[in-house]
Write a protein that holds these residues in place. Structure first.
Motif, PDB file in Angstrom:
ATOM      1  N   GLU A 131       0.219   7.032   2.317  1.00 55.26           N
ATOM      2  CA  GLU A 131      -0.538   7.782   2.348  1.00 55.26           C
ATOM      3  C   GLU A 131      -1.938   6.775   2.709  1.00 55.26           C
ATOM      4  N   GLU A 132      -1.852   5.950   2.415  1.00 53.67           N
ATOM      5  CA  GLU A 132      -2.855   4.772   2.885  1.00 53.67           C
ATOM      6  C   GLU A 132      -2.820   4.407   4.918  1.00 53.67           C
ATOM      7  N   ASP A 167      -7.164   1.392  10.399  1.00 53.46           N
ATOM      8  CA  ASP A 167      -8.517   0.817  10.759  1.00 53.46           C
ATOM      9  C   ASP A 167      -9.026  -0.590   9.884  1.00 53.46           C
ATOM     10  N   ASP A 168      -8.448  -0.983   9.159  1.00 49.19           N
ATOM     11  CA  ASP A 168      -8.877  -2.260   8.207  1.00 49.19           C
ATOM     12  C   ASP A 168      -8.364  -3.316   9.513  1.00 49.19           C
ATOM     13  N   ASN A 173      -3.775   5.596   7.186  1.00 47.74           N
ATOM     14  CA  ASN A 173      -4.716   5.700   8.417  1.00 47.74           C
ATOM     15  C   ASN A 173      -5.610   5.125   8.261  1.00 47.74           C
ATOM     16  N   GLN A 174      -6.033   4.348   6.968  1.00 49.25           N
ATOM     17  CA  GLN A 174      -6.655   3.795   6.148  1.00 49.25           C
ATOM     18  C   GLN A 174      -6.503   2.413   6.898  1.00 49.25           C
ATOM     19  N   SER A 175      -5.515   1.625   6.735  1.00 47.00           N
ATOM     20  CA  SER A 175      -4.594   0.435   6.744  1.00 47.00           C
ATOM     21  C   SER A 175      -4.912   0.277   8.731  1.00 47.00           C
ATOM     22  N   ARG A 204       0.976  -0.704  -0.342  1.00 46.79           N
ATOM     23  CA  ARG A 204       0.112   0.203   0.178  1.00 46.79           C
ATOM     24  C   ARG A 204       1.194   1.212   0.165  1.00 46.79           C
ATOM     25  N   THR A 250      -9.608  -6.937   8.642  1.00 47.14           N
ATOM     26  CA  THR A 250     -10.192  -6.381   6.945  1.00 47.14           C
ATOM     27  C   THR A 250      -8.896  -6.851   6.204  1.00 47.14           C
TER      28      THR A 250
END
Length: 56
Positions: free
Chosen positions: A34-35, A41-42, A37-39, A31, A47
């Protein structure tokens, strides 16, 4: 306690041998940084099916 530590070391050595022989595979997903924060969360949501590697 020492017996358990010795067994863990033996197990780890066996895993390294299996990997060196090509009998295991590291599953990962790449990834963009820049991803991040979403990572997180995942990962917390359960997930992510593999290890995450971030591109700098």
């Amino acid at each position: 306690m020492a017996d358990r530590a010795e067994q863990r070391r033996a197990d780890l050595a066996e895993v390294f041998e299996l990997h060196a022989a090509g009998r295991t595979k590291v599953v990962y997903e790449t990834r963009k940084l820049e991803e991040i924060n979403q990572s997180f969360d995942d990962v917390l949501a359960g997930t992510v099916p593999a290890r995450l590697v971030f591109q700098l």
